[in-house]
Design a protein around this motif. Structure first.
Motif, PDB file in Angstrom:
ATOM      1  N   ALA A 148       0.825  -1.210   0.000  1.00  0.00           N
ATOM      2  CA  ALA A 148       0.000   0.000   0.000  1.00  0.00           C
ATOM      3  C   ALA A 148       0.858   1.259   0.000  1.00  0.00           C
ATOM      4  O   ALA A 148       0.572   2.228  -0.729  1.00  0.00           O
ATOM      5  CB  ALA A 148      -0.934  -0.009   1.211  1.00  0.00           C
ATOM      6  N   THR A 149       1.910   1.277   0.802  1.00  0.00           N
ATOM      7  CA  THR A 149       2.748   2.479   0.880  1.00  0.00           C
ATOM      8  C   THR A 149       3.470   2.736  -0.430  1.00  0.00           C
ATOM      9  O   THR A 149       3.500   3.876  -0.926  1.00  0.00           O
ATOM     10  CB  THR A 149       3.764   2.366   2.031  1.00  0.00           C
ATOM     11  N   SER A 150       4.028   1.705  -1.023  1.00  0.00           N
ATOM     12  CA  SER A 150       4.764   1.911  -2.270  1.00  0.00           C
ATOM     13  C   SER A 150       3.839   2.257  -3.427  1.00  0.00           C
ATOM     14  O   SER A 150       4.202   3.046  -4.305  1.00  0.00           O
ATOM     15  CB  SER A 150       5.616   0.686  -2.602  1.00  0.00           C
ATOM     16  N   LEU A 151       2.625   1.700  -3.445  1.00  0.00           N
ATOM     17  CA  LEU A 151       1.662   2.090  -4.469  1.00  0.00           C
ATOM     18  C   LEU A 151       1.245   3.544  -4.300  1.00  0.00           C
ATOM     19  O   LEU A 151       1.088   4.277  -5.293  1.00  0.00           O
ATOM     20  CB  LEU A 151       0.432   1.183  -4.418  1.00  0.00           C
ATOM     21  N   ALA A 152       1.079   3.995  -3.053  1.00  0.00           N
ATOM     22  CA  ALA A 152       0.715   5.387  -2.799  1.00  0.00           C
ATOM     23  C   ALA A 152       1.789   6.336  -3.320  1.00  0.00           C
ATOM     24  O   ALA A 152       1.487   7.371  -3.930  1.00  0.00           O
ATOM     25  CB  ALA A 152       0.473   5.608  -1.309  1.00  0.00           C
ATOM     26  N   VAL A 153       3.053   5.982  -3.091  1.00  0.00           N
ATOM     27  CA  VAL A 153       4.152   6.826  -3.563  1.00  0.00           C
ATOM     28  C   VAL A 153       4.242   6.789  -5.085  1.00  0.00           C
ATOM     29  O   VAL A 153       4.396   7.829  -5.743  1.00  0.00           O
ATOM     30  CB  VAL A 153       5.484   6.394  -2.923  1.00  0.00           C
TER      31      VAL A 153
ATOM     32  N   VAL B 217      -6.369   2.577   0.632  1.00  0.00           N
ATOM     33  CA  VAL B 217      -6.791   2.206   1.978  1.00  0.00           C
ATOM     34  C   VAL B 217      -6.133   0.896   2.388  1.00  0.00           C
ATOM     35  O   VAL B 217      -6.325  -0.141   1.748  1.00  0.00           O
ATOM     36  CB  VAL B 217      -8.329   2.058   2.061  1.00  0.00           C
ATOM     37  N   ASP B 218      -5.345   0.957   3.458  1.00  0.00           N
ATOM     38  CA  ASP B 218      -4.747  -0.238   4.050  1.00  0.00           C
ATOM     39  C   ASP B 218      -5.726  -0.754   5.086  1.00  0.00           C
ATOM     40  O   ASP B 218      -5.939  -0.128   6.128  1.00  0.00           O
ATOM     41  CB  ASP B 218      -3.403   0.116   4.684  1.00  0.00           C
ATOM     42  N   THR B 219      -6.376  -1.873   4.817  1.00  0.00           N
ATOM     43  CA  THR B 219      -7.467  -2.361   5.647  1.00  0.00           C
ATOM     44  C   THR B 219      -6.961  -3.289   6.750  1.00  0.00           C
ATOM     45  O   THR B 219      -5.839  -3.793   6.688  1.00  0.00           O
ATOM     46  CB  THR B 219      -8.507  -3.104   4.795  1.00  0.00           C
ATOM     47  N   PRO B 220      -7.805  -3.540   7.776  1.00  0.00           N
ATOM     48  CA  PRO B 220      -7.383  -4.446   8.852  1.00  0.00           C
ATOM     49  C   PRO B 220      -7.079  -5.844   8.338  1.00  0.00           C
ATOM     50  O   PRO B 220      -7.741  -6.344   7.432  1.00  0.00           O
ATOM     51  CB  PRO B 220      -8.602  -4.461   9.787  1.00  0.00           C
TER      52      PRO B 220
END
Length: 221
Positions: free
Chosen positions: A25-30, A92-95
């Motif tokens: 999720a973090t790398s896709l966001a960047v 969105v990084d989900t539970p």
């Protein structure tokens, strides 16, 4: 919502820890930010790993925000506010522990990315997430990503790719297990920032390009 374009929404979801969900999720966001999107990365996981990553960052973009369980039902209104602020994409990084409470988030997602390592245990752990989406009529918004794959040549990767192809849309490319991913998230970076010329960065850029084409242009609210 008004006639303005609402942010597109990509949810990263799977009912299992250790699949590389937050790292992805973090790398896709960047990568999306570098491609011109105005991204908000929402941490909806009580574990707070994405939010902790955000505190390490010096860069203003992507914006990182927490999304607490009582806000899940208000996500549509939150997206409306995001549109007014000029944001174009929500990741969105989900539970990871339970997917029952995130149905409201998944219904608003243009795409639900399910990272699965090439192992039977991970395949079985992904089934509840897949079944939830199918039960809600959202199977067409499902994308399976083979993640943390062993370096080639690995017969396991090809074997599980064939098995997963019968469960839903396979995203491309598979993401190999590379140390750049772990180093990047530990430093509060995306892999395309940390090692922009590396193979890991190239795979993430290619995956974002696939996702961008798959979800299409923004929808009007």
């Amino acid at each position: 919502m008004s006639a303005a374009f609402r942010p597109r929404v990509v949810a990263v979801a799977v009912q299992k820890g250790g699949t590389g969900k937050t790292t992805l999720a973090t790398s896709l966001a960047v990568a999306a930010t570098q491609a011109g999107e105005r991204v908000t990365a929402f941490d909806a996981d009580p574990q707070g790993s994405l939010a902790a990553w955000g505190t390490l960052r010096a860069e203003a973009e992507p914006v990182v925000d927490r999304l607490r369980p009582w806000e899940f039902a208000q996500f549509s209104a939150i997206l409306e506010q995001q549109a007014e602020e000029g944001r174009t994409l929500a990741i969105v990084d989900t539970p990871g522990a339970s997917i029952g409470g995130i149905a409201a988030l998944l219904r608003l997602a243009d795409l639900v990315v399910i990272p699965i390592r090439p192992s039977r245990l991970d395949l079985m752990a992904a089934l509840p997430t897949i079944e939830l989406l199918v039960a809600q009529g959202l199977a067409e918004r499902l994308a399976l990503v083979l993640n943390q794959c062993p370096p080639p040549p690995s017969p396991r990767t090809g074997l599980y790719a064939k098995q997963l192809a019968g469960l839903g849309m396979m995203a491309e490319p598979a993401i190999l297990q590379r140390v750049d991913h772990q180093d990047a998230i530990a430093l509060g970076r995306g892999v395309t920032e940390h090692a922009p010329l590396g193979f890991a960065a190239a795979e993430i850029r290619a995956l974002w390009t696939w996702i961008d084409r798959r979800i299409g242009p923004p929808a009007r609210g």
